[in-house]
Design a protein around this motif. Structure first.
Motif, PDB file in Angstrom:
ATOM      1  N   PRO A   1       0.269  15.324   1.565  1.00 39.44           N
ATOM      2  CA  PRO A   1      -0.763  14.845   2.499  1.00 39.44           C
ATOM      3  C   PRO A   1      -1.601  13.721   1.919  1.00 39.44           C
ATOM      4  O   PRO A   1      -2.206  12.950   2.669  1.00 39.44           O
ATOM      5  CB  PRO A   1      -1.605  16.105   2.747  1.00 39.44           C
ATOM      6  CG  PRO A   1      -1.375  16.967   1.546  1.00 39.44           C
ATOM      7  CD  PRO A   1       0.044  16.722   1.146  1.00 39.44           C
ATOM      8  N   GLU A   2      -1.640  13.617   0.598  1.00 40.08           N
ATOM      9  CA  GLU A   2      -2.427  12.554  -0.037  1.00 40.08           C
ATOM     10  C   GLU A   2      -1.771  11.187   0.091  1.00 40.08           C
ATOM     11  O   GLU A   2      -2.426  10.160  -0.123  1.00 40.08           O
ATOM     12  CB  GLU A   2      -2.658  12.895  -1.515  1.00 40.08           C
ATOM     13  CG  GLU A   2      -1.461  12.658  -2.445  1.00 40.08           C
ATOM     14  CD  GLU A   2      -0.347  13.696  -2.328  1.00 40.08           C
ATOM     15  OE1 GLU A   2       0.673  13.540  -3.018  1.00 40.08           O
ATOM     16  OE2 GLU A   2      -0.504  14.659  -1.550  1.00 40.08           O
ATOM     17  N   LEU A   3      -0.495  11.154   0.445  1.00 42.01           N
ATOM     18  CA  LEU A   3       0.240   9.885   0.514  1.00 42.01           C
ATOM     19  C   LEU A   3       0.538   9.425   1.934  1.00 42.01           C
ATOM     20  O   LEU A   3       0.782   8.241   2.156  1.00 42.01           O
ATOM     21  CB  LEU A   3       1.577  10.001  -0.236  1.00 42.01           C
ATOM     22  CG  LEU A   3       1.529  10.185  -1.750  1.00 42.01           C
ATOM     23  CD1 LEU A   3       2.950  10.286  -2.297  1.00 42.01           C
ATOM     24  CD2 LEU A   3       0.778   9.040  -2.413  1.00 42.01           C
ATOM     25  N   VAL A   4       0.542  10.343   2.895  1.00 47.64           N
ATOM     26  CA  VAL A   4       1.040  10.035   4.238  1.00 47.64           C
ATOM     27  C   VAL A   4      -0.111   9.974   5.234  1.00 47.64           C
ATOM     28  O   VAL A   4      -0.920  10.916   5.321  1.00 47.64           O
ATOM     29  CB  VAL A   4       2.074  11.090   4.690  1.00 47.64           C
ATOM     30  CG1 VAL A   4       2.630  10.729   6.068  1.00 47.64           C
ATOM     31  CG2 VAL A   4       3.206  11.204   3.668  1.00 47.64           C
ATOM     32  N   SER A   5      -0.184   8.879   5.990  1.00 49.15           N
ATOM     33  CA  SER A   5      -1.241   8.739   6.992  1.00 49.15           C
ATOM     34  C   SER A   5      -0.697   8.795   8.415  1.00 49.15           C
ATOM     35  O   SER A   5      -1.435   9.143   9.341  1.00 49.15           O
ATOM     36  CB  SER A   5      -1.993   7.412   6.795  1.00 49.15           C
ATOM     37  OG  SER A   5      -1.118   6.310   6.943  1.00 49.15           O
TER      38      SER A   5
ATOM     39  N   ARG B   1      -6.460  14.251  10.114  1.00 50.32           N
ATOM     40  CA  ARG B   1      -6.435  12.961   9.415  1.00 50.32           C
ATOM     41  C   ARG B   1      -5.038  12.338   9.430  1.00 50.32           C
ATOM     42  O   ARG B   1      -4.849  11.228   8.932  1.00 50.32           O
ATOM     43  CB  ARG B   1      -6.906  13.134   7.968  1.00 50.32           C
ATOM     44  CG  ARG B   1      -8.365  13.558   7.843  1.00 50.32           C
ATOM     45  CD  ARG B   1      -8.805  13.586   6.380  1.00 50.32           C
ATOM     46  NE  ARG B   1      -8.752  12.269   5.781  1.00 50.32           N
ATOM     47  CZ  ARG B   1      -9.697  11.333   5.912  1.00 50.32           C
ATOM     48  NH1 ARG B   1     -10.779  11.589   6.626  1.00 50.32           N
ATOM     49  NH2 ARG B   1      -9.580  10.173   5.321  1.00 50.32           N
ATOM     50  N   LEU B   2      -4.082  13.042   9.992  1.00 53.63           N
ATOM     51  CA  LEU B   2      -2.707  12.547  10.074  1.00 53.63           C
ATOM     52  C   LEU B   2      -2.404  12.191  11.517  1.00 53.63           C
ATOM     53  O   LEU B   2      -2.495  13.037  12.413  1.00 53.63           O
ATOM     54  CB  LEU B   2      -1.726  13.608   9.573  1.00 53.63           C
ATOM     55  CG  LEU B   2      -0.240  13.250   9.641  1.00 53.63           C
ATOM     56  CD1 LEU B   2       0.091  12.142   8.650  1.00 53.63           C
ATOM     57  CD2 LEU B   2       0.609  14.491   9.357  1.00 53.63           C
ATOM     58  N   LYS B   3      -2.030  10.937  11.777  1.00 52.68           N
ATOM     59  CA  LYS B   3      -1.663  10.499  13.117  1.00 52.68           C
ATOM     60  C   LYS B   3      -0.169  10.746  13.318  1.00 52.68           C
ATOM     61  O   LYS B   3       0.654  10.346  12.490  1.00 52.68           O
ATOM     62  CB  LYS B   3      -1.981   9.021  13.302  1.00 52.68           C
ATOM     63  CG  LYS B   3      -3.456   8.687  13.266  1.00 52.68           C
ATOM     64  CD  LYS B   3      -4.133   9.060  14.574  1.00 52.68           C
ATOM     65  CE  LYS B   3      -3.713   8.125  15.696  1.00 52.68           C
ATOM     66  NZ  LYS B   3      -4.384   8.455  16.970  1.00 52.68           N
TER      67      LYS B   3
ATOM     68  N   ASP C   1       0.851  -1.194   0.000  1.00 53.33           N
ATOM     69  CA  ASP C   1       0.000   0.000   0.000  1.00 53.33           C
ATOM     70  C   ASP C   1       0.888   1.245   0.000  1.00 53.33           C
ATOM     71  O   ASP C   1       1.420   1.634   1.044  1.00 53.33           O
ATOM     72  CB  ASP C   1      -0.903  -0.013   1.237  1.00 53.33           C
ATOM     73  CG  ASP C   1      -1.864   1.166   1.265  1.00 53.33           C
ATOM     74  OD1 ASP C   1      -1.836   1.994   0.330  1.00 53.33           O
ATOM     75  OD2 ASP C   1      -2.645   1.263   2.231  1.00 53.33           O
ATOM     76  N   TYR C   2       1.035   1.860  -1.149  1.00 49.27           N
ATOM     77  CA  TYR C   2       1.882   3.041  -1.285  1.00 49.27           C
ATOM     78  C   TYR C   2       1.094   4.344  -1.189  1.00 49.27           C
ATOM     79  O   TYR C   2       1.648   5.416  -1.436  1.00 49.27           O
ATOM     80  CB  TYR C   2       2.630   2.978  -2.619  1.00 49.27           C
ATOM     81  CG  TYR C   2       3.567   1.790  -2.713  1.00 49.27           C
ATOM     82  CD1 TYR C   2       4.818   1.823  -2.107  1.00 49.27           C
ATOM     83  CD2 TYR C   2       3.186   0.625  -3.382  1.00 49.27           C
ATOM     84  CE1 TYR C   2       5.680   0.729  -2.175  1.00 49.27           C
ATOM     85  CE2 TYR C   2       4.029  -0.469  -3.447  1.00 49.27           C
ATOM     86  CZ  TYR C   2       5.279  -0.418  -2.843  1.00 49.27           C
ATOM     87  OH  TYR C   2       6.116  -1.516  -2.899  1.00 49.27           O
ATOM     88  N   ASP C   3      -0.182   4.230  -0.857  1.00 46.78           N
ATOM     89  CA  ASP C   3      -1.035   5.415  -0.764  1.00 46.78           C
ATOM     90  C   ASP C   3      -1.292   5.862   0.672  1.00 46.78           C
ATOM     91  O   ASP C   3      -1.946   6.880   0.895  1.00 46.78           O
ATOM     92  CB  ASP C   3      -2.384   5.149  -1.444  1.00 46.78           C
ATOM     93  CG  ASP C   3      -2.230   4.900  -2.936  1.00 46.78           C
ATOM     94  OD1 ASP C   3      -1.351   5.542  -3.538  1.00 46.78           O
ATOM     95  OD2 ASP C   3      -2.986   4.081  -3.478  1.00 46.78           O
ATOM     96  N   HIS C   4      -0.813   5.093   1.652  1.00 47.94           N
ATOM     97  CA  HIS C   4      -1.011   5.439   3.068  1.00 47.94           C
ATOM     98  C   HIS C   4       0.300   5.193   3.811  1.00 47.94           C
ATOM     99  O   HIS C   4       0.412   4.270   4.621  1.00 47.94           O
ATOM    100  CB  HIS C   4      -2.153   4.620   3.688  1.00 47.94           C
ATOM    101  CG  HIS C   4      -3.458   4.765   2.968  1.00 47.94           C
ATOM    102  ND1 HIS C   4      -3.815   3.973   1.888  1.00 47.94           N
ATOM    103  CD2 HIS C   4      -4.488   5.637   3.151  1.00 47.94           C
ATOM    104  CE1 HIS C   4      -5.006   4.335   1.450  1.00 47.94           C
ATOM    105  NE2 HIS C   4      -5.438   5.344   2.205  1.00 47.94           N
ATOM    106  N   LEU C   5       1.282   6.013   3.527  1.00 49.61           N
ATOM    107  CA  LEU C   5       2.631   5.798   4.041  1.00 49.61           C
ATOM    108  C   LEU C   5       2.740   6.146   5.521  1.00 49.61           C
ATOM    109  O   LEU C   5       2.057   7.040   6.029  1.00 49.61           O
ATOM    110  CB  LEU C   5       3.636   6.647   3.269  1.00 49.61           C
ATOM    111  CG  LEU C   5       3.719   6.444   1.752  1.00 49.61           C
ATOM    112  CD1 LEU C   5       4.693   7.443   1.156  1.00 49.61           C
ATOM    113  CD2 LEU C   5       4.141   5.014   1.424  1.00 49.61           C
TER     114      LEU C   5
END
Length: 276
Positions: free
Chosen positions: A168-172, A189-191, A144-148
């Motif tokens: 911000p669209e790639l990093v969770s 939305r970013l932990k 999963d490269y969309d929620h780094l």
């Protein structure tokens, strides 16, 4: 209080033993010597992945979450194995990138400039991360490269926070160990989990840390370790590393819910130096 501390100590010992066993028998490490031809730049990457989860991914039964570790200045990318193993143990594909080269200019501080004049360094490291992600997609397409999850120590923590702000669209999730220059990204939305040192030689720049109100509102967990700055790597004592692993494990477990679920900010993991 003594009973609670005793229970925490036991959990840390158990966690440390678990990670040792898993890292020795179940986690595969591989060194990738990559080369970015567009920038004429070699990039060394230490890859860590749990064998059983890698097999599940290869067979289409699992998507490996991806974590990128960025090293601190003068620290090697291989000196964060306690973090790489903790992440790999939970099923992550972990890439520890050597962000700097001996041929790079020394890291300088220029007071008065944004990020004390280090923006170009962060941009170079950002390019390294994006290049490595492109190469990893060829090697392991079932990830999963969309929620780094971005992890970094010192300068590497600043790199992680900078990249999270730019993408911000790639990093969770962002996990830093004593980032000193780049302000925390405020996004519910970013932990974010940040381990802080207690070191008179390494002081956080004004405006980097969020206020208590921002910490509560945006799901940011700050843990004061009481350790020295360089001890937030493999160079640190086992007692510090094991407690960081236990806290990291709880953070990953609590944030493993659906990406569409709201962040739980009711119980921030703010620890005191005495706990470490």
């Amino acid at each position: 209080m003594r009973r609670a501390l005793a229970i925490l100590a036991c959990l840390c010992v158990l966690a440390g033993g678990e990670y040792f066993a898993i890292s020795k028998w179940a986690i595969r490490h591989e060194t990738l010597n990559l080369f970015d031809a567009s920038r004429q730049r070699p990039i060394s990457v230490d890859l860590a992945v749990r064998r059983d989860y890698e097999t599940k991914a290869d067979n289409g039964f699992w998507k490996l979450p991806v974590a990128i570790i960025s090293n601190g200045n003068t620290v090697k990318n291989t000196e964060y194995s306690f973090l790489a193993n903790a992440l790999a143990a939970r099923g992550y594909l972990v890439a520890s990138i050597q962000q700097d080269l001996p041929s790079d200019p020394p890291l300088m501080t220029k007071v008065g400039l944004p990020y004390v004049g280090r923006r170009e360094v962060y941009m170079r490291c950002e390019a390294n991360i994006l290049f490595v992600l492109g190469e990893l997609q060829k090697l392991q397409p079932n990830a999963d490269y969309d929620h780094l999850t971005l992890v970094g120590h010192s300068n590497g923590g600043d790199v992680s926070m900078y990249v999270a702000k730019q993408h911000p669209e790639l990093v969770s999730k962002v996990i830093t160990l004593d980032n000193l220059r780049v302000p925390f990204v405020l996004n519910d939305r970013l932990k974010i989990l940040s381990f802080r040192s207690k070191d008179p030689n390494f002081r956080t720049d004004p405006g980097v840390l969020p206020t208590p109100t921002q910490t509560s509102a945006d799901g940011i967990d700050i843990v004061n370790t009481g350790a020295l700055h360089t001890q937030l790597s493999d160079r640190g004592p086992d007692s510090v590393k094991e407690k960081i692993q236990a806290t990291l494990d709880k953070f990953l477990r609590d944030s493993a819910a659906s990406d569409l679920a709201p962040a739980d900010t009711t119980q921030p993991m703010i620890a005191n130096p005495g706990d470490y």
